[in-house]
Design a protein around this motif. Sequence first.
Motif, PDB file in Angstrom:
ATOM      1  N   GLY A   1      39.329  42.741  48.273  1.00 10.58           N
ATOM      2  CA  GLY A   1      39.203  41.655  47.339  1.00 10.58           C
ATOM      3  C   GLY A   1      38.066  41.904  46.481  1.00 10.58           C
TER       4      GLY A   1
ATOM      5  N   TRP B   1      37.256  42.902  43.037  1.00 11.97           N
ATOM      6  CA  TRP B   1      37.956  43.107  41.931  1.00 11.97           C
ATOM      7  C   TRP B   1      36.521  43.832  41.106  1.00 11.97           C
ATOM      8  CZ3 TRP B   1      36.140  41.070  37.227  1.00 11.97           C
ATOM      9  CH2 TRP B   1      35.699  39.840  37.272  1.00 11.97           C
TER      10      TRP B   1
ATOM     11  N   GLY C   1      42.006  39.132  42.908  1.00 11.86           N
ATOM     12  CA  GLY C   1      40.806  38.174  42.905  1.00 11.86           C
ATOM     13  C   GLY C   1      41.375  37.113  41.893  1.00 11.86           C
TER      14      GLY C   1
END
Length: 593
Positions: A310, A312, A344
């Motif tokens: 997660g 990004w 994200g």
Amino acid sequence: MVTKMDLALTRPVNFIPHLTAPLEPGAFSTVWSPKSKSGAGFVAAVSVSIQRPRVCRYAKLRDLLVLCEVPSPSTQAVRAVLDPIHALDIRSMFAELEEAKRADILLEILQVLAEDGRLDVRDFTRAISTCSKLRAWQHACAVLRNMASGQVQPNEISFNATISACQRAQQWQQAIAVFQSMPETSVAANQVSFNAVISACREGACWQEAVALFNLMPATKLKADTISFSTTISACEKAKQWQLALALFGDMPRASVHANGIVFNSTISACEKGGKWQQALALLMSMYAAQLQADDISFNATISACEKGGQWQQASALLTAMAAAQVQADGISFNASISACEKGGQWQQALVLLQAMPVAKVKADEISFNATISACEKGGQWQQALALFMSMAFAKVQSDHISFNATISACEKGGHWQQALALLLSMPGASVRTDDISFNATISACQKGWQWQHALALFSFMPEESAQRDEISFSAAISACEKSGQWEQALALFRAIPEAMLRANQVSFNATISAYEKTMQWQQAFGLFWSMPESQVPASEVSFGASISACEKAAVWRQAVALLWSMPASKVQANEVSFNAAISACEKGVVGQ
């Protein structure tokens, strides 16, 4: 007695053995080759189609070209070719057989030559290597076994070649069996032997065996080298054993073995599969400290690790860093970065990356579009999602069920049931199979658009399209009926859930309670509410609110107040709707008295 064989040569040749002049296209000739002491021989009637001259590497091997066209030549036929040859060029013969892909003839030739004592260990080893190149691991093992019949002692090279043949054919059990048989012939395994059998275990996804063999090397007084570490780490990486891969990587400096780019990439990939983006990023940074050039594999694995974690921002930064490091970004690089943005919730950044792909001379594929459409769907940008979906055809990218489902979900979230329904109906025409996700999203879109008839029609049509109804299908259909005041339909659907071998979820309970509440059936709503714990479904604010409202409409204030005071015990915070409904129930109760 002679044997006649009609051979249609598939390879173009311009000569036949024992002829002094080349044959013309379509010519026909009879070839005589002596076969045994009794004078028997074989006759081959050959039909030749000449396209271009074929040069044989050794003149005496011309007979071999004809023999290679026979599906299953006998030992006598093989001997007939070999008997006149006294100074046989073994290497050229193996090359001809390799090109003809005839490992079976190779075994016959070896048997004849071994009986005559014309082979040494190098010839057998060359034969094993030829079988390995042909992916004929059974023949390689047979050659190794036949060495004893020719009174030739196999050496470590013979064994290593056989293990490699098994490894190439992904026969890890056979590779281990050959490796374990080495002591029986008094041949000691060397570094190459271990590396080959570890590699076979890696190809067979047997990481435990690979690690066990690696750990066995010190006991045999052998030092693991870069290949040993690299292969074992790769086996762990394939099995998602990132901790073990990282531990082996950490052991390399202590073993005075330098890690190369392959070792780094395997370890980074292991961390990526384990979702350990910090470790993957640290390894990528340490490559420069080790004066190693990171390549596209290094960057892609690290970007994918950040995507899974997660992160990004990190993924986008790494994609930018690739250009600075003069590493060409490819489809994997962009797709992983776009997916990171999608996870994200950064739909704008995902869109920017998709638009940057043509500039970087990278063609966007269905993964690129699907990830960007999903990012727009999550961001509530149904127009962008629909526009991207429509642009796939112009980009000559085939839309799949993921493309359709993501776009339908975007339209559902945007409350545009017409577009969602149109997309669903266009899937068969695009040769894309609908699934439960396609139907559930469209039913939910119809529910939000107060289209309960369409919702029920789609729900009933699912079995015909081999789409499995699940809890989401039922809850969406029930909600559509409840919203439109169709409480009988909602109740019938709710009661059908157990018959479908499913368990009602919170949405199904809430929608059915609300349907009872709207029709002033407070007892049914009250009873259904208290059945939720039995079904192991926790009550929510909506559950309490709908039940209290049902009591309020029936002016049963005591039940309404009881529900309100029980909310803290269920760890549910009372909201304005709950209080107002309970107060209204009390007011109606006082007036009624």
